[in-house]
Design an enzyme around this catalytic site. Structure first.
Site, PDB file in Angstrom:
ATOM      1  N   ASP A 161       0.863  -1.187   0.000  1.00  0.00           N
ATOM      2  CA  ASP A 161       0.000   0.000   0.000  1.00  0.00           C
ATOM      3  C   ASP A 161       0.895   1.232   0.000  1.00  0.00           C
ATOM      4  OD1 ASP A 161      -2.221   1.861   0.467  1.00  0.00           O
ATOM      5  OD2 ASP A 161      -3.334   0.066   0.977  1.00  0.00           O
ATOM      6  N   GLU A 177      -9.814   3.130  -5.514  1.00  0.00           N
ATOM      7  CA  GLU A 177      -9.595   4.490  -5.003  1.00  0.00           C
ATOM      8  C   GLU A 177      -8.565   5.319  -5.769  1.00  0.00           C
ATOM      9  OE1 GLU A 177     -10.854   4.540  -0.441  1.00  0.00           O
ATOM     10  OE2 GLU A 177      -8.941   3.521  -0.702  1.00  0.00           O
ATOM     11  N   HIS A 231      -2.636   3.118  -4.357  1.00  0.00           N
ATOM     12  CA  HIS A 231      -2.139   2.461  -3.140  1.00  0.00           C
ATOM     13  C   HIS A 231      -0.767   1.849  -3.408  1.00  0.00           C
ATOM     14  CE1 HIS A 231      -5.711   2.949  -0.623  1.00  0.00           C
ATOM     15  NE2 HIS A 231      -6.448   2.607  -1.655  1.00  0.00           N
TER      16      HIS A 231
HETATM   17  C1  ACM Z   1     -11.171  -0.318   0.156  1.00  0.00           C
HETATM   18  O1  ACM Z   1     -11.675  -0.278   1.285  1.00  0.00           O
HETATM   19  N1  ACM Z   1     -10.498   0.724  -0.320  1.00  0.00           N
HETATM   20  C2  ACM Z   1     -11.282  -1.482  -0.675  1.00  0.00           C
END
Ligand code: ACM
Length: 546
Positions: free
Chosen positions: A213, A346, A280
């Site tokens: 991440d 995201e 991420h």
């Molecule tokens: C997530 O909670 N971003 C998959």
């Protein structure tokens, strides 16, 4: 004998009053005047307690042949710490004692994970079509003993007694998962094994490891050693002002992963590695600045100064695609399971939209905009994995810009993404924030350890149903199951992880394993009391009931 889903008929030879008492006792899940009972979680599909009991003694023989012998050994080893002795493993089917056997003829009735368990005063018979079924049956058998059977130290003065019972059991869903997040706070191998042990008790069968991440890269990649060397050395203050979090350095070597894969497989749990892309990915960009968007000058900074400067978003140039595919090549070598999770969530696509190089890339590829670039990038990974016999899983953002042909969707923005994917013929794992985010609070904030926010109580987890009613039968077959998430921003220790995971994980296990018609929260909560005593004996630091 019982018939049908949750409907029981009484034992022969009891009058009407006795029958009523017996039905009430069964319905209430506790011992009355009728047969002794034990709390089982997840609740079996069919289960009838009978009069009588079976006592395990030092010389009670255990038999299993071939692969059943491996599972028989697991039973003996699971009970040995608490009992202080090992039940003898015998080579001949005994007239009395415990008998485990595989019978391929049961495959239609029990599937690959179901089992039949019969306990009478002389014999305990466990049957399944596959070893996983025997293993799940062993977990039920452990729960039929007093809770002290889960102790890791010898317990004196306990009668190792099981009620007589007849159980026929199989899971409702094939994917019964939990996610842990060593990327945010590294999780030592021993703590992962502790977590896997608790999962096994609840018949979970998938553990997703969120290995990378913005805050950390936790997997050794031999071709790109800086990923783990630099990417595992973020102390949080690099990223989050205020700090105060536990230092969380560390990564898994190939040997660590080999040991974990083996440990999980013995417990019939498949590890699902998650390598996040294209967002991420901050830790990867810290280690290899050339992977990022507009990272000129980043490589000249000392690594600890790079963390806040990366956007966390990969630039999907040809060289980046190749880099991530080479990473996946090593991931495939380490993790034998069919599913590889590539994240996909995201991404702030405005970063691509505004960047001249990314605009030129989209033009060259004939793509309309950043959503299509996102989709194009995921497709490169999907084709790569499919070509190596693996299946891509991604969070539901991978629906935007068009779903890659082989993708399985993990639906976290509620259920809608999962419904869309299932209707398009894609497999789905339901993981909605509304029911499965175990990093959320579970009580008043001033009384709980720090959590990321939100609110998710036990009762709501128990109400989770991965199967949206609007799906047709054919579409519903794409719903593989569900998964609970323990994101690690605030979870830095084993005890805190246990506290967030259990008993919400107990509730989730039942929503994923037990038939819909067998679920009743009040009755579940009653069973939970003695179940939690077993977890306490096992050293699992669950959150006490309100
Ligand atoms: C997530 O909670 N971003 C998959």
């Amino acid at each position: 004998m019982h018939r049908g889903n949750g409907i029981v008929t009484g034992p022969r030879g009891v009058g009407l009053v006795g029958l009523v008492c017996w039905v009430v006792a069964v319905a209430c899940g506790r011992a009355g005047t009728g047969p002794m009972e034990r709390a089982l979680i997840p609740r079996p599909a069919h289960c009838v307690f009978h009069e009588g009991r079976h006592v395990l003694r030092r010389d009670t023989p255990v038999h299993g042949a071939g692969e059943a012998r491996t599972e028989a050994r697991q039973l003996i080893e699971a009970l040995a710490p608490a009992m202080g002795f090992r039940l003898p493993l015998v080579g001949q089917e005994p007239a009395e004692g415990i008998s485990l056997a595989l019978d391929g003829g049961l495959a239609e009735e029990l599937g690959g994970e179901g089992y039949r368990l019969r306990v009478d005063p002389r014999r305990i018979e466990l049957r399944a079509a596959r070893p996983a079924g025997l293993f799940h049956g062993i977990q039920t058998l452990r729960q039929l003993l007093p809770p002290e059977a889960f102790s890791r130290r010898p317990v004196a003065g306990v009668d190792w007694v099981l009620p007589c019972v007849e159980i026929i059991d199989r899971p409702r869903f094939a994917w019964r998962g939990l996610l842990v997040d060593p990327a945010r706070h590294f999780i030592p191998v021993e703590d992962l094994k502790h977590f896997i042990d608790a999962m096994a008790v609840h018949k979970f069968n998938r553990l997703q490891l969120h290995l990378t991440d913005n805050e950390g890269w936790r997997l050794e990649i031999r071709r790109y050693p800086r990923l783990a060397e630099l990417g595992s050395r973020n102390d949080w203050t690099h990223l989050w002002k205020g700090g105060g979090r536990t230092p969380c350095f560390g990564y898994y070597t190939r040997e660590d992963i080999a040991g974990l894969v083996r440990y999980a497989a013995e417990r019939h749990i498949t590890l699902v590695p998650e390598i996040e892309m294209p967002y991420h990915a901050g830790a990867a960009i810290v280690a290899y600045p050339e992977l990022g968007v507009n990272t000129a000058g980043l490589a000249d900074l000392p690594p600890e100064k790079r963390w806040r400067r990366t956007h966390g978003l990969l630039a999907p140039r040809e060289s980046t695609v190749r880099f991530m595919q080479e990473v996946l090549t090593e991931v495939i070598e380490m993790f034998p399971g069919p599913f590889i999770h590539i994240g996909g969530d995201e991404a702030n696509l405005r970063v691509w939209a505004r960047d001249a190089e990314m605009q030129a890339l989209m033009k060259r590829l004939g793509l309309e905009g950043p959503h299509e670039l996102h989709s194009w990038f995921i497709r490169q990974m999907d084709a790569f994995l499919a070509g190596r016999g693996r299946r891509l899983v991604g969070w539901d953002e991978i629906l935007q810009g068009g779903l890659a042909p082989g993708a399985t969707v993990m639906s976290w923005h509620g259920f809608a993404g999962g419904v869309t994917a299932a209707r398009a013929g894609h497999d789905v794992v339901m993981a909605p924030t509304s029911h499965t985010y175990f990093d959320y609070y579970q009580g008043p904030r001033d009384k709980e350890p720090p959590a990321i926010g939100g609110f998710l109580r036990l009762e709501r987890v128990y109400a989770f149903d991965p199967l949206p009613p609007e799906l047709t039968g054919a579409e519903a077959r794409h719903i593989l199951g569900g998964q609970g998430q323990l994101w690690g921003e605030y979870i830095a220790t084993r005890d805190h992880r246990d506290y967030m995971a259990w008993p919400r994980g107990c509730a989730l296990s039942e929503t994923l394993w037990s038939p819909r018609g067998r679920r009743d929260f009040t009755e579940f909560r009653r069973r939970l009391r003695s179940h939690l005593e077993g977890l306490r004996q096992a050293g699992v630091g669950f959150r006490p009931l309100d």
